[in-house]
Scaffold this motif. Structure first.
Motif, PDB file in Angstrom:
ATOM      1  N   ALA A   1      -5.012   8.463   4.570  1.00 58.51           N
ATOM      2  CA  ALA A   1      -3.988   7.981   3.643  1.00 58.51           C
ATOM      3  C   ALA A   1      -4.467   6.675   3.005  1.00 58.51           C
ATOM      4  O   ALA A   1      -5.103   5.853   3.667  1.00 58.51           O
ATOM      5  CB  ALA A   1      -2.675   7.757   4.380  1.00 58.51           C
ATOM      6  N   LYS A   2      -4.147   6.488   1.747  1.00 58.65           N
ATOM      7  CA  LYS A   2      -4.556   5.267   1.060  1.00 58.65           C
ATOM      8  C   LYS A   2      -3.587   4.113   1.310  1.00 58.65           C
ATOM      9  O   LYS A   2      -3.978   2.958   1.321  1.00 58.65           O
ATOM     10  CB  LYS A   2      -4.684   5.532  -0.431  1.00 58.65           C
ATOM     11  CG  LYS A   2      -5.817   6.480  -0.738  1.00 58.65           C
ATOM     12  CD  LYS A   2      -5.938   6.732  -2.209  1.00 58.65           C
ATOM     13  CE  LYS A   2      -7.076   7.711  -2.437  1.00 58.65           C
ATOM     14  NZ  LYS A   2      -7.303   8.009  -3.806  1.00 58.65           N
ATOM     15  N   LYS A   3      -2.326   4.414   1.507  1.00 59.67           N
ATOM     16  CA  LYS A   3      -1.303   3.369   1.646  1.00 59.67           C
ATOM     17  C   LYS A   3      -0.646   3.377   3.030  1.00 59.67           C
ATOM     18  O   LYS A   3      -0.404   2.323   3.608  1.00 59.67           O
ATOM     19  CB  LYS A   3      -0.240   3.570   0.547  1.00 59.67           C
ATOM     20  CG  LYS A   3       0.812   2.508   0.503  1.00 59.67           C
ATOM     21  CD  LYS A   3       0.351   1.322  -0.291  1.00 59.67           C
ATOM     22  CE  LYS A   3       1.486   0.354  -0.488  1.00 59.67           C
ATOM     23  NZ  LYS A   3       1.048  -0.970  -0.796  1.00 59.67           N
ATOM     24  N   ALA A   4      -0.335   4.557   3.551  1.00 65.85           N
ATOM     25  CA  ALA A   4       0.379   4.659   4.830  1.00 65.85           C
ATOM     26  C   ALA A   4      -0.462   4.056   5.956  1.00 65.85           C
ATOM     27  O   ALA A   4      -1.690   4.172   5.963  1.00 65.85           O
ATOM     28  CB  ALA A   4       0.691   6.118   5.143  1.00 65.85           C
ATOM     29  N   HIS A   5       0.220   3.400   6.909  1.00 64.62           N
ATOM     30  CA  HIS A   5      -0.481   2.757   8.020  1.00 64.62           C
ATOM     31  C   HIS A   5       0.518   2.314   9.080  1.00 64.62           C
ATOM     32  O   HIS A   5       1.669   2.027   8.761  1.00 64.62           O
ATOM     33  CB  HIS A   5      -1.244   1.523   7.526  1.00 64.62           C
ATOM     34  CG  HIS A   5      -0.338   0.479   6.949  1.00 64.62           C
ATOM     35  ND1 HIS A   5       0.075   0.504   5.639  1.00 64.62           N
ATOM     36  CD2 HIS A   5       0.265  -0.588   7.513  1.00 64.62           C
ATOM     37  CE1 HIS A   5       0.886  -0.518   5.422  1.00 64.62           C
ATOM     38  NE2 HIS A   5       1.031  -1.206   6.545  1.00 64.62           N
ATOM     39  N   PRO A   6       0.075   2.200  10.336  1.00 63.49           N
ATOM     40  CA  PRO A   6       0.911   1.544  11.334  1.00 63.49           C
ATOM     41  C   PRO A   6       0.684   0.028  11.223  1.00 63.49           C
ATOM     42  O   PRO A   6      -0.404  -0.420  10.874  1.00 63.49           O
ATOM     43  CB  PRO A   6       0.377   2.081  12.671  1.00 63.49           C
ATOM     44  CG  PRO A   6      -1.046   2.431  12.385  1.00 63.49           C
ATOM     45  CD  PRO A   6      -1.088   2.846  10.940  1.00 63.49           C
TER      46      PRO A   6
END
Length: 121
Positions: free
Chosen positions: A65-70
């Motif tokens: 993912a380019k934007k999603a993250h924990p």
């Protein structure tokens, strides 16, 4: 009613488990936890530190993912960033979140990770 976050699952490509173990255990200091046998057959690996769990599941057509993250809260963020850099992980500082010091990095398969520490005062 939601009581707590149990885990966050990130995707990974087939065959990346050894690289993920090296990163999440050696670089992040997490402990690998066993997957139930029926789930272990699917590949991937699970990690824990304190109450935080990250599950890495195999995805056939994996693309990070380019934007999603924990967002992972840390203590002594400077030392943590240095630890990641010593393991070859990129560290990109970001000052856009008021009341926090934070940086972004990526795991060996390209998953975006945010590390943050509240600023006192």
């Amino acid at each position: 009613m939601i009581a707590a976050m149990d885990h966050v699952q990130l995707a990974a490509p087939a065959g990346s488990e050894d690289a993920l173990r090296a990163f999440y255990v050696a670089a992040l200091g997490m402990t690998e936890i066993p997957k139930p046998p029926v789930l272990a057959a699917r590949g991937g690996c699970w990690f824990r530190t304190g109450p935080v769990q990250l599950h890495l599941g195999i995805e056939a057509e994996f693309r990070p993912a380019k934007k999603a993250h924990p967002g992972l809260r840390v203590t002594d963020i400077e030392a943590f960033a240095a630890r990641l850099e010593a393991h070859g992980a990129p560290v990109r500082w970001d000052a856009d979140l008021p009341g926090h010091r934070r940086f972004f990095s990526h795991d060996p398969v390209g998953n975006r990770l945010e590390f943050l520490e509240p600023v006192d005062g």
